[in-house]
Design an enzyme around this catalytic site. Sequence first.
Site: not given
Length: 450
Positions: A101, A245, A247, A249
Amino acid sequence: MSRKYFGTDGVRGKVGEFPITPDFAMKLGWAAGTVLASTGTKEVLIGKDTRSSGYMLESAMEAGFSAAGVNVALIGPMPTPAVAYLASTFRADAGVVISASHNPFYDNGIKFFSNSGTKLNDAQELEIEALLEKALNQNAMQCVASEKLGKVRRIDDAAGRYIEFCKGTFPNHLSLAGLKIVIDSAHGAAYHIAPNVYRELGAEVISINDKPNGVNINDHCGATHLDSLQTAVMVHEADLGIALDGDADRVMFVDHNGHVVDGDEILFILAQAAHSKGEMTGGVVGTLMSNLGLELALKQMDIPFVRAKVGDRYVVEQLKRTGWQLGGEGSGHILSLQHASTGDGIVASLQVLKAVLESQKSLSEIKAGMTKLPQVLINVRLATADADSILATTSVKQAVIKAEEFLGDQGRVLLRKSGTEPLIRVMVESTDNIMTQTQAEYIADAVRAA
């Protein structure tokens, strides 16, 4: 029974150090494959972000799943919410995301989604961990017969499918034409997706931090480092900026003045927009870290607000418990269950853009109905990972009690360990800037000395 390897967001750590090793990844793939193969299609999807270590971990997990007799579909660099969506679309047994992440490139992680696009529940993770433990400590990993080994294929149109899904959450009668948007993809999984979504909906897009090289993910960019986005918005005289960010999410905004609009303010904007149209169903779920200003602003609209434990999985659980649709965290994890099964930065950003267009106001104007209370968050990095013993010390407990007595009903204190890093987070919130900072530093000093 507590989970040993799965933290608040799957398994995460430093690459090359247990548990983020090829051996662990292979055995985790085998254990998960064995559990998941007992029912279903015996196929999983694997997506990853742009870290160079993703290739190594992906190959190891492929081997583990194949040994368990599970087929693997590879979708390449892909946002975490895209994996959740595609796992459901392809009727796979699960989706696997290889990502850490918002963490630096030298970290990585592995997390799973069910075939309904939601994160695995605690019971499923415990079942996988039990098998994994046997594979690690008793060499119990057994390969299925050769004719039953899993096969691997690639899905070449995964990005296009997800772009269309994102666009489908935005009303057909609206267009982003006339809006100048800066998008910061954090050199992460959405670098080839997010700019295209906004462009295809009509916006003039300036794309920054969209050239991943395997080690620059989240490096002074994206949702956790907004300086470059703020600068770009001002330089290009854009209407707003959007930061994802690594990833994708989570999402953060910057308004045309260069001011940050965080996850708490995004929740307020979305709730306010739904309320103004009489479409607000139920209330809003925040977390223990949500700014008190959000709660007070929602109260003005008679919108209920409850706090879940920190972590988007717990926000989802609380939403399902209440039957509500909207929740999230100040860090930018936004859950809009009518649109997506998990936190989706691109989808959430489109809902904010919808609110901006329908209000015929600027982002700065529509967030003005919420006043954030001064909140100080200090991350105390630990020399060891034993956060629980530090939190249990008398000196730390006494520091918290004294701070709470000092703040009275003018503020609140929250002390918690990170689920992904060796940190203790000290959060203090009150009506006064100086008082907030002083009490946060007082507690942080006690944690460091413990």
